[in-house]
Design an enzyme around this catalytic site. Structure first.
Site, PDB file in Angstrom:
ATOM      1  N   LEU A  66       0.865  -1.178   0.000  1.00  0.00           N
ATOM      2  CA  LEU A  66       0.000   0.000   0.000  1.00  0.00           C
ATOM      3  C   LEU A  66       0.904   1.232   0.000  1.00  0.00           C
ATOM      4  O   LEU A  66       1.592   1.508   0.985  1.00  0.00           O
ATOM      5  CB  LEU A  66      -0.917  -0.026   1.225  1.00  0.00           C
ATOM      6  CG  LEU A  66      -1.776  -1.300   1.355  1.00  0.00           C
ATOM      7  CD1 LEU A  66      -2.509  -1.319   2.686  1.00  0.00           C
ATOM      8  CD2 LEU A  66      -2.755  -1.419   0.194  1.00  0.00           C
ATOM      9  N   ASN A  67       0.916   1.942  -1.125  1.00  0.00           N
ATOM     10  CA  ASN A  67       1.902   3.003  -1.347  1.00  0.00           C
ATOM     11  C   ASN A  67       1.222   4.329  -1.688  1.00  0.00           C
ATOM     12  O   ASN A  67       1.711   5.096  -2.504  1.00  0.00           O
ATOM     13  CB  ASN A  67       2.849   2.574  -2.487  1.00  0.00           C
ATOM     14  CG  ASN A  67       3.970   3.552  -2.721  1.00  0.00           C
ATOM     15  OD1 ASN A  67       4.619   3.994  -1.777  1.00  0.00           O
ATOM     16  ND2 ASN A  67       4.202   3.923  -3.965  1.00  0.00           N
ATOM     17  N   GLY A  76       0.468   6.798   0.570  1.00  0.00           N
ATOM     18  CA  GLY A  76       0.663   7.859   1.559  1.00  0.00           C
ATOM     19  C   GLY A  76       1.858   8.752   1.284  1.00  0.00           C
ATOM     20  O   GLY A  76       2.877   8.323   0.739  1.00  0.00           O
ATOM     21  N   LYS A 101       5.841   8.580   0.992  1.00  0.00           N
ATOM     22  CA  LYS A 101       6.512   8.150   2.223  1.00  0.00           C
ATOM     23  C   LYS A 101       7.493   7.015   1.943  1.00  0.00           C
ATOM     24  O   LYS A 101       8.533   6.896   2.598  1.00  0.00           O
ATOM     25  CB  LYS A 101       5.466   7.693   3.240  1.00  0.00           C
ATOM     26  CG  LYS A 101       6.061   7.392   4.609  1.00  0.00           C
ATOM     27  CD  LYS A 101       5.017   7.030   5.634  1.00  0.00           C
ATOM     28  CE  LYS A 101       5.674   6.778   6.981  1.00  0.00           C
ATOM     29  NZ  LYS A 101       4.709   6.364   7.996  1.00  0.00           N
ATOM     30  N   GLN A 116      -5.058   3.920  -6.784  1.00  0.00           N
ATOM     31  CA  GLN A 116      -6.290   4.018  -6.016  1.00  0.00           C
ATOM     32  C   GLN A 116      -7.259   4.958  -6.726  1.00  0.00           C
ATOM     33  O   GLN A 116      -6.852   5.792  -7.527  1.00  0.00           O
ATOM     34  CB  GLN A 116      -5.990   4.641  -4.646  1.00  0.00           C
ATOM     35  CG  GLN A 116      -5.645   3.671  -3.560  1.00  0.00           C
ATOM     36  CD  GLN A 116      -5.372   4.402  -2.264  1.00  0.00           C
ATOM     37  OE1 GLN A 116      -4.265   4.886  -2.079  1.00  0.00           O
ATOM     38  NE2 GLN A 116      -6.334   4.476  -1.386  1.00  0.00           N
ATOM     39  N   HIS A 170      -7.393   2.277   2.259  1.00  0.00           N
ATOM     40  CA  HIS A 170      -6.883   1.077   1.581  1.00  0.00           C
ATOM     41  C   HIS A 170      -7.967   0.044   1.276  1.00  0.00           C
ATOM     42  O   HIS A 170      -7.714  -0.911   0.546  1.00  0.00           O
ATOM     43  CB  HIS A 170      -5.718   0.448   2.343  1.00  0.00           C
ATOM     44  CG  HIS A 170      -5.845   0.442   3.829  1.00  0.00           C
ATOM     45  ND1 HIS A 170      -6.878  -0.153   4.499  1.00  0.00           N
ATOM     46  CD2 HIS A 170      -5.039   0.958   4.789  1.00  0.00           C
ATOM     47  CE1 HIS A 170      -6.711  -0.021   5.800  1.00  0.00           C
ATOM     48  NE2 HIS A 170      -5.601   0.669   6.016  1.00  0.00           N
ATOM     49  N   ASN A 206       1.189  -2.596   4.574  1.00  0.00           N
ATOM     50  CA  ASN A 206       1.599  -1.194   4.461  1.00  0.00           C
ATOM     51  C   ASN A 206       3.091  -1.144   4.143  1.00  0.00           C
ATOM     52  O   ASN A 206       3.881  -1.862   4.759  1.00  0.00           O
ATOM     53  CB  ASN A 206       1.350  -0.455   5.780  1.00  0.00           C
ATOM     54  CG  ASN A 206      -0.110  -0.443   6.170  1.00  0.00           C
ATOM     55  OD1 ASN A 206      -0.988  -0.551   5.324  1.00  0.00           O
ATOM     56  ND2 ASN A 206      -0.387  -0.316   7.458  1.00  0.00           N
ATOM     57  N   ASN A 265      -2.603  -5.419   9.757  1.00  0.00           N
ATOM     58  CA  ASN A 265      -2.831  -5.056   8.352  1.00  0.00           C
ATOM     59  C   ASN A 265      -1.885  -5.789   7.405  1.00  0.00           C
ATOM     60  O   ASN A 265      -1.639  -5.343   6.288  1.00  0.00           O
ATOM     61  CB  ASN A 265      -2.760  -3.543   8.113  1.00  0.00           C
ATOM     62  CG  ASN A 265      -3.849  -3.076   7.154  1.00  0.00           C
ATOM     63  OD1 ASN A 265      -4.974  -3.574   7.191  1.00  0.00           O
ATOM     64  ND2 ASN A 265      -3.539  -2.137   6.281  1.00  0.00           N
ATOM     65  N   LYS A 321       5.924   5.205  11.683  1.00  0.00           N
ATOM     66  CA  LYS A 321       4.948   6.289  11.514  1.00  0.00           C
ATOM     67  C   LYS A 321       5.525   7.640  11.939  1.00  0.00           C
ATOM     68  O   LYS A 321       5.039   8.684  11.533  1.00  0.00           O
ATOM     69  CB  LYS A 321       3.691   6.011  12.351  1.00  0.00           C
ATOM     70  CG  LYS A 321       2.993   4.699  12.043  1.00  0.00           C
ATOM     71  CD  LYS A 321       2.360   4.704  10.675  1.00  0.00           C
ATOM     72  CE  LYS A 321       1.576   3.424  10.402  1.00  0.00           C
ATOM     73  NZ  LYS A 321       1.137   3.328   8.992  1.00  0.00           N
TER      74      LYS A 321
END
Length: 463
Positions: A97-98, A100, A111, A174, A207, A235, A314, A380
């Site tokens: 999941l890219n 952000g 990120k 997305q 997501h 993630n 996740n 994070k």
């Protein structure tokens, strides 16, 4: 009263649909087609949003999951590995999941492009991990990146550097959804542009959008045609989320009639994880319960480490053919997260989002596996960054593992003050990363810098 509310709902839907049509009419060519598909998903979400009243669960109907529905990792590992590991790996796709940005750490751009260890970015480490698997077992595990409109362009530029690595890399985007004015419940956007006044009126919808956008991209169908059966989703900032051969073997070795279509990796809660989603039994199905769904009177109960002992990492293993089936049957059902935001100009808006793990209830023979904490190592904040940059971890083939020289199994609790929030500021405050092997807890506040060769030991005083 109920009839009046229904009329109001219908009017709001009609107004929303009219506004969406206007927006699509301002798009050209391929963008118009993509936007139409995106807005189909948004319409469904908005329709359900108008129907929802209060928390989406009845507390009295919540039950503990049956014992066999959450398996201990050791039991999965005890099965061992097959002789030909490549056969299993060749059925797998790794999805990161890219979507952000690195804004919360003071960085511009995706990120995944922040350096986290020895000048390696999150993306570098991911590619190294998969390349090592492919070389070691002579396998063909591809990497798929789910980008957002925020990260797609910068990510694709960087991908050129991996052309000679033994990893096939695919990307898909997305959806792009319009932020909703909290007062009027209509889109803030006036056209499909993403600059000027429209710069902050769009958002990637969480997501949970992976199922629809993966399917719509055509990549899902392509991977199934290539013989791929499962995706491992995580993630990109979770450095513990590496391919686990024992979990993969458990999936592919199931008899055909009882194939597990969805595995959620969970791990034991600590006080730092009290807000994390947990697994429950609800209406006869395994279900993810998020704090946003909990009635206010039961929030403290939800946060209890004794009642709800595990939380969702996740890290998810999902059947590709099952995603295809559920998408085609329009049977993917995820709870809506109404996320309130305030734009720079002060306008209050709502983002409608979904979470990928919430779809667990839609899949057959879904399972939780209680994995070691080492598989949950998210970065994070700069406090997390300090941990993974330190000698607590050693790096090999893109994987971080806890140093054998550390005597405690747990990770130290580190809390850096506001002077360390942004990565650039954080880096200037350390002449070198301290020795943290014997550290238990660190809290830093105020204007503090660290010199070279600093060693932080068990239970230091607050500095």
């Amino acid at each position: 009263m109920a009839q009046f509310q229904e009329v109001m709902r219908q009017q709001l839907e009609s107004s929303m649909y009219a506004e969406l049509e206007k927006l699509v009419s301002t798009a050209k060519g391929a963008e118009a087609e993509v936007s139409k598909k995106d807005f189909e998903g948004f319409r469904k979400l908005f329709h359900r949003f108008l129907q929802v009243k209060g928390p989406s669960v009845e507390w009295s109907k919540i039950n503990r999951p049956p014992e066999d529905s959450i398996q201990p990792y050791d039991k999965i590992k005890a099965k061992g590995l097959p002789d030909n590991i490549a056969d299993s790996l060749n059925k797998l796709v790794v999805v990161k999941l890219n979507g952000g940005l690195g804004t919360s750490m003071g960085c511009k751009g995706p990120k995944s492009l922040i350096s986290v260890r020895n000048e390696n970015t999150f993306l570098d480490l991911t590619v190294q991990q998969i390349e090592h698997l492919n070389k070691t077992y002579n396998a063909d595990v591809p990497l798929v990146l789910m980008n957002s409109f925020n990260t797609d362009e910068d990510t694709k530029k960087i991908l050129q550097k991996y052309r000679h690595h033994r990893v096939k890399i695919h990307t898909f985007n997305q959806s792009r959804y319009p932020r909703i004015n909290k007062e009027s419940l209509l889109p803030v956007a006036k056209d499909m542009a993403m600059t000027g006044e429209n710069a902050d009126v769009w958002y990637p919808p969480g997501h949970g959008d992976i199922y629809a956008s993966f399917y719509n991209s055509g990549l899902l169908e392509q991977l199934i045609a290539e013989g791929k059966e499962y995706i491992f989703v995580s993630n990109i900032d979770n450095l513990g989320a590496t391919v686990d051969l024992y979990i993969l073997n458990h999936l592919v070795s199931q008899p055909n009639g009882k194939r597990c279509e969805f595995i959620m990796e969970v791990t034991d809660k600590t006080r730092a994880d009290v807000k994390g989603g947990t697994l429950i039994q609800y209406d006869g199905k395994l279900r993810l319960l998020e704090i946003a769904q909990v009635p206010k009177a039961h929030v403290d109960e939800f946060k209890s480490v004794t009642k709800f002992k595990i939380f969702n990492t996740n890290n998810l293993w999902i059947s590709l053919s099952a995603i295809k089936r559920l998408q085609e049957q329009n049977a993917m059902d995820m709870e809506i997260i109404a996320n309130p935001k305030t734009l720079d100009g002060g306008l209050n808006v709502i983002q409608l989002e979904t979470a990928v793990g919430a779809a667990i209830k839609c899949f057959e023979n879904a399972l939780g596996i209680n994995v070691p904490r080492s598989r949950f190592l998210p970065v994070k904040t700069t406090s997390d960054l300090l941990l993974v940059m330190s000698n607590l971890y050693s790096l090999e083939a893109g994987c971080l593992t806890m140093s054998e020289r550390r005597e405690f199994p747990s990770t130290p609790h580190v809390k850096l003050g506001s002077s360390f929030t942004k990565v650039q500021e954080y880096l200037t405050r350390f002449e070198s990363i301290p020795d943290m092997l014997e550290l238990d807890h660190l809290t830093v506040s105020g204007d503090v810098t660290f010199g070279k060769h600093v060693s932080l030991k068990v239970r230091p005083r607050n500095i």
